[in-house]
Design a protein around this motif. Structure first.
Motif, PDB file in Angstrom:
ATOM      1  N   THR A   1       1.325  -7.379  -7.452  1.00  0.00           N
ATOM      2  CA  THR A   1       1.965  -6.127  -7.053  1.00  0.00           C
ATOM      3  C   THR A   1       1.681  -5.757  -5.604  1.00  0.00           C
ATOM      4  N   ALA A   2       0.694  -6.401  -5.000  1.00  0.00           N
ATOM      5  CA  ALA A   2       0.428  -6.127  -3.588  1.00  0.00           C
ATOM      6  C   ALA A   2       1.546  -6.724  -2.738  1.00  0.00           C
ATOM      7  N   CYS A   3       1.985  -5.974  -1.764  1.00  0.00           N
ATOM      8  CA  CYS A   3       2.971  -6.476  -0.789  1.00  0.00           C
ATOM      9  C   CYS A   3       4.294  -6.879  -1.434  1.00  0.00           C
ATOM     10  N   TYR A   4       4.736  -6.132  -2.435  1.00  0.00           N
ATOM     11  CA  TYR A   4       6.065  -6.407  -2.996  1.00  0.00           C
ATOM     12  C   TYR A   4       7.140  -5.993  -1.997  1.00  0.00           C
ATOM     13  N   SER A   5       8.345  -6.484  -2.210  1.00  0.00           N
ATOM     14  CA  SER A   5       9.465  -6.151  -1.331  1.00  0.00           C
ATOM     15  C   SER A   5      10.630  -5.625  -2.153  1.00  0.00           C
TER      16      SER A   5
ATOM     17  N   VAL B   1      16.409   8.240   7.918  1.00  0.00           N
ATOM     18  CA  VAL B   1      15.133   7.644   8.311  1.00  0.00           C
ATOM     19  C   VAL B   1      14.024   8.645   8.004  1.00  0.00           C
ATOM     20  N   ALA B   2      12.983   8.186   7.340  1.00  0.00           N
ATOM     21  CA  ALA B   2      11.813   9.012   7.071  1.00  0.00           C
ATOM     22  C   ALA B   2      10.655   8.551   7.954  1.00  0.00           C
ATOM     23  N   ARG B   3       9.584   9.299   7.944  1.00  0.00           N
ATOM     24  CA  ARG B   3       8.393   8.866   8.660  1.00  0.00           C
ATOM     25  C   ARG B   3       7.752   7.691   7.929  1.00  0.00           C
ATOM     26  N   ASN B   4       7.074   6.838   8.690  1.00  0.00           N
ATOM     27  CA  ASN B   4       6.294   5.746   8.112  1.00  0.00           C
ATOM     28  C   ASN B   4       7.139   4.822   7.242  1.00  0.00           C
ATOM     29  N   GLU B   5       8.303   4.424   7.774  1.00  0.00           N
ATOM     30  CA  GLU B   5       9.153   3.471   7.061  1.00  0.00           C
ATOM     31  C   GLU B   5       8.493   2.079   7.066  1.00  0.00           C
ATOM     32  N   PRO B   6       8.685   1.305   5.982  1.00  0.00           N
ATOM     33  CA  PRO B   6       8.153  -0.057   5.964  1.00  0.00           C
ATOM     34  C   PRO B   6       8.893  -0.947   6.963  1.00  0.00           C
ATOM     35  N   PRO B   7       8.291  -2.071   7.370  1.00  0.00           N
ATOM     36  CA  PRO B   7       9.026  -3.055   8.157  1.00  0.00           C
ATOM     37  C   PRO B   7      10.357  -3.389   7.477  1.00  0.00           C
ATOM     38  N   THR B   8      11.383  -3.558   8.276  1.00  0.00           N
ATOM     39  CA  THR B   8      12.745  -3.646   7.734  1.00  0.00           C
ATOM     40  C   THR B   8      13.496  -4.819   8.353  1.00  0.00           C
ATOM     41  N   PHE B   9      14.152  -5.582   7.489  1.00  0.00           N
ATOM     42  CA  PHE B   9      15.009  -6.687   7.913  1.00  0.00           C
ATOM     43  C   PHE B   9      16.444  -6.291   7.599  1.00  0.00           C
ATOM     44  N   VAL B  10      17.328  -6.405   8.602  1.00  0.00           N
ATOM     45  CA  VAL B  10      18.700  -5.898   8.474  1.00  0.00           C
ATOM     46  C   VAL B  10      19.695  -6.998   8.823  1.00  0.00           C
ATOM     47  N   VAL B  11      20.752  -7.101   8.029  1.00  0.00           N
ATOM     48  CA  VAL B  11      21.813  -8.061   8.298  1.00  0.00           C
ATOM     49  C   VAL B  11      23.159  -7.376   8.078  1.00  0.00           C
ATOM     50  N   VAL B  12      24.128  -7.673   8.950  1.00  0.00           N
ATOM     51  CA  VAL B  12      25.439  -7.037   8.864  1.00  0.00           C
ATOM     52  C   VAL B  12      26.485  -7.956   9.464  1.00  0.00           C
ATOM     53  N   GLY B  13      27.714  -7.818   9.017  1.00  0.00           N
ATOM     54  CA  GLY B  13      28.835  -8.556   9.585  1.00  0.00           C
ATOM     55  C   GLY B  13      29.470  -7.768  10.719  1.00  0.00           C
ATOM     56  N   GLY B  14      29.800  -8.453  11.816  1.00  0.00           N
ATOM     57  CA  GLY B  14      30.358  -7.780  12.976  1.00  0.00           C
ATOM     58  C   GLY B  14      31.717  -7.160  12.741  1.00  0.00           C
TER      59      GLY B  14
ATOM     60  N   VAL C   1      12.941 -13.990   4.030  1.00  0.00           N
ATOM     61  CA  VAL C   1      11.739 -14.431   3.321  1.00  0.00           C
ATOM     62  C   VAL C   1      10.631 -14.757   4.318  1.00  0.00           C
ATOM     63  N   ARG C   2      10.985 -15.396   5.421  1.00  0.00           N
ATOM     64  CA  ARG C   2       9.991 -15.690   6.461  1.00  0.00           C
ATOM     65  C   ARG C   2       9.390 -14.402   7.016  1.00  0.00           C
ATOM     66  N   PHE C   3      10.230 -13.402   7.254  1.00  0.00           N
ATOM     67  CA  PHE C   3       9.772 -12.085   7.710  1.00  0.00           C
ATOM     68  C   PHE C   3       8.775 -11.499   6.714  1.00  0.00           C
ATOM     69  N   TRP C   4       9.093 -11.579   5.430  1.00  0.00           N
ATOM     70  CA  TRP C   4       8.211 -11.083   4.373  1.00  0.00           C
ATOM     71  C   TRP C   4       6.907 -11.872   4.340  1.00  0.00           C
ATOM     72  N   SER C   5       7.003 -13.208   4.492  1.00  0.00           N
ATOM     73  CA  SER C   5       5.807 -14.047   4.377  1.00  0.00           C
ATOM     74  C   SER C   5       4.803 -13.765   5.489  1.00  0.00           C
ATOM     75  N   GLU C   6       5.284 -13.243   6.610  1.00  0.00           N
ATOM     76  CA  GLU C   6       4.367 -12.874   7.676  1.00  0.00           C
ATOM     77  C   GLU C   6       3.492 -11.684   7.280  1.00  0.00           C
ATOM     78  N   VAL C   7       4.015 -10.890   6.331  1.00  0.00           N
ATOM     79  CA  VAL C   7       3.251  -9.764   5.792  1.00  0.00           C
ATOM     80  C   VAL C   7       2.433 -10.200   4.593  1.00  0.00           C
ATOM     81  N   SER C   8       3.058 -11.045   3.727  1.00  0.00           N
ATOM     82  CA  SER C   8       2.414 -11.419   2.462  1.00  0.00           C
ATOM     83  C   SER C   8       2.798 -12.838   2.063  1.00  0.00           C
TER      84      SER C   8
END
Length: 342
Positions: A219-223, A266-279, A331-338
């Protein structure tokens, strides 16, 4: 696009007992549970192919009791003669739907069942499902990674009108589990809007924390992951936590993964975030997400942002497009955290 992004393992516990309960609850809620087929398959009824029809999926023994929850719509009749190669016709808000990718992820679950593993569990208690039959339309689909590794909870999109698990849930979970993480696809209640859907996500998170030992997950570092409407849900949990939506008071996720959504709060103290979008996304324009990315960075939140020109809304894994590596990068972004072996 109604309600979507324009800012509008112990087998006794997690096996037959829960699946049977799901089937009875679904019947009570009026969900059609198909009966077994009367004719056999040349392959022994094991794997699906894109040439099979919805009837074969709905009657497959690996999905007995919850097959209907694999599919997007709760309130529409199904043409069981529809070939799986045309499953994209059930997902009007999505694009770049690859039937082979869909079927491959379904076959992964079939293989897991044949290995004696449980792939589906309800997360609302029986009493709550009796009191509110809409909750019989919920559950978690489990793609296992390494024992004890962190988990991802994935919320597919569908404008809160349907749940696009076959395109934005199961294929994501399969990719995540290939990297060693555990992954769960959330089947939430469609048709009731963002609040109810996020409450389902919070309830699912609470259930996962309660049953982590039996499930063999960390349960530690879930996404939390979400696409389109599901990304709004994931962002809500990142901002307010499960406790903000009726769940237990739990740690916030270690990261939030958001695909093509117009969510801007946006709230305070948001977790690290990975974003993807189509142009070329005309439903959730990139400019909306870019404003949120800028706001996150301004308050010191770590963000990685990917914009893929030439793509519109709902491209899922982006197989065969410029976006096809994005999930692995998340997943690579996440693995840098956990790391998954933690």
């Amino acid at each position: 696009m109604p309600g979507d992004d324009l800012d509008s393992p112990r087998r006794r516990l997690f096996g037959v007992t829960l699946v049977a309960a799901s089937g009875m609850a679904a019947a009570a809620a009026g969900v059609e549970i198909p009966s077994p087929p009367t004719t056999g398959r040349r392959d022994g009824g094991t794997h699906l192919s894109i040439d099979d029809r919805l009837q074969t999926l709905l009657h497959h023994p690996a999905f007995a009791g919850h097959a209907r929850l694999l599919l997007p719509w709760d309130d529409r009749p199904l043409d069981e003669a529809l070939p799986l190669k045309q499953i994209g016709s059930l997902l009007p808000y999505h694009s770049h739907i690859e039937p082979r990718v869909v079927v491959d992820a379904l076959n992964r679950m079939i293989d897991d069942v044949h290995r004696g593993q449980v792939v589906f569990s309800p997360f609302y208690p029986d009493a709550q499902r009796r009191a509110d039959p809409t909750r019989n339309h919920t559950g978690l689909f489990f793609f296992r990674g390494k024992a004890g590794a962190p988990f991802a909870l994935i919320a597919p999109g569908g404008g809160f009108a349907y749940v696009g698990s076959v395109h934005e849930g199961f294929p994501y979970a399969q990719e995540i589990s290939r990297h060693g993480y555990n992954a769960f696809v959330l089947r939430y209640r469609p048709g009731l809007g963002e609040q109810a859907a996020t409450e389902d996500m919070a309830a699912a998170l609470s259930w996962l924390f309660t049953h982590a030992a039996e499930l063999g997950i960390g349960t530690a570092c879930y996404s939390v992951w979400g696409s389109s409407a599901g990304a709004r849900m994931a962002a809500n949990i990142g901002s307010q936590g499960a406790g903000g939506y009726g769940g237990e008071t739990l740690p916030k996720p270690s990261i939030v993964v958001m695909a093509y959504t117009g969510h801007s709060r946006v709230a305070r103290n948001e977790p690290p975030t990975f974003v993807v979008v189509g142009g070329e996304d005309g439903i959730a324009p990139p400019a909306v997400m870019e404003r949120r990315v800028a706001a996150l960075r301004a308050q010191g939140t770590r963000v990685e942002y990917r914009r893929y020109e030439g793509l519109g809304h709902g491209f899922g894994l982006g197989t065969g497009t410029a976006a096809e590596a994005w999930a692995a990068e998340a997943v690579r972004f996440w693995s840098e955290v956990s790391p998954p072996g933690r």
